[in-house]
Design an enzyme around this catalytic site. Structure first.
Site, PDB file in Angstrom:
ATOM      1  N   GLY A  30      21.408  99.632  61.213  1.00 50.67           N
ATOM      2  CA  GLY A  30      21.129 100.661  60.276  1.00 50.67           C
ATOM      3  C   GLY A  30      19.914 100.471  59.373  1.00 50.67           C
ATOM      4  N   HIS A  31      19.387  99.711  59.326  1.00 49.80           N
ATOM      5  CA  HIS A  31      18.283  99.219  58.527  1.00 49.80           C
ATOM      6  C   HIS A  31      16.796  99.033  59.718  1.00 49.80           C
ATOM      7  CE1 HIS A  31      15.241  96.720  55.975  1.00 49.80           C
ATOM      8  NE2 HIS A  31      16.174  96.499  55.105  1.00 49.80           N
ATOM      9  N   PHE A  32      15.925  99.258  60.018  1.00 50.72           N
ATOM     10  CA  PHE A  32      15.736 100.766  59.259  1.00 50.72           C
ATOM     11  C   PHE A  32      16.389 102.420  61.033  1.00 50.72           C
ATOM     12  CE2 PHE A  32      13.119  98.702  56.655  1.00 50.72           C
ATOM     13  CZ  PHE A  32      13.172  99.615  54.944  1.00 50.72           C
TER      14      PHE A  32
END
Length: 142
Positions: free
Chosen positions: A45-47
């Protein structure tokens, strides 16, 4: 104290152990490596569609290698299962991103170790020998 003994005395385990290898260590500093596995959860989730290692994880890697490994070495036989090392302050400048599957090398030089507090000047390099982040990190033995 053997380098492998230092890693075994760290208060971390996978997936939160960020030390693969200690290259060298003495009373003045430490050098160690870590490779960021692309399967680590934070990359999901990053990124989105362009994963980058979060800065807080880079700090953690620098703290584990540059502060905690050195602290274990300096304390030597005084380290046991009840020994806790707490991060007390950081001042880090981020210069380049670190991506999945990158190997980084952390270099740490002791500024001081007294009254149970260790302060170090720490830098992290990528495989191209470019500094990706640097600064100071402090912690104390509880």
């Amino acid at each position: 104290m053997e380098k492998i003994d230092i890693i075994s005395k760290l208060p971390y385990s996978k997936p939160f152990l960020f030390v693969d290898k200690i290259i060298k260590i003495d009373e003045n500093g430490v050098e160690g490596e870590y490779t960021f596995d692309a399967d680590l959860d934070f990359y999901k989730g990053h990124f989105k569609d362009n994963p980058v290692t979060p800065g807080v994880i880079l700090i953690e890697v620098m703290a584990q290698i540059g502060l905690v490994c050195l602290g274990v070495f300096l304390l030597n036989e005084k380290v046991n299962k009840n020994t806790l090392m707490a991060l007390t302050s950081t001042e880090i400048e981020f210069l380049k991103p670190v991506f999945p599957n990158e190997k980084v090398t952390v270099h740490s030089r002791k500024i001081y170790f007294r009254f149970g507090k260790l302060k170090c000047k720490v830098s992290m390099q990528n495989e191209k020998k470019e500094i990706v982040c640097s600064g100071t990190i402090s912690g104390m033995v509880i």
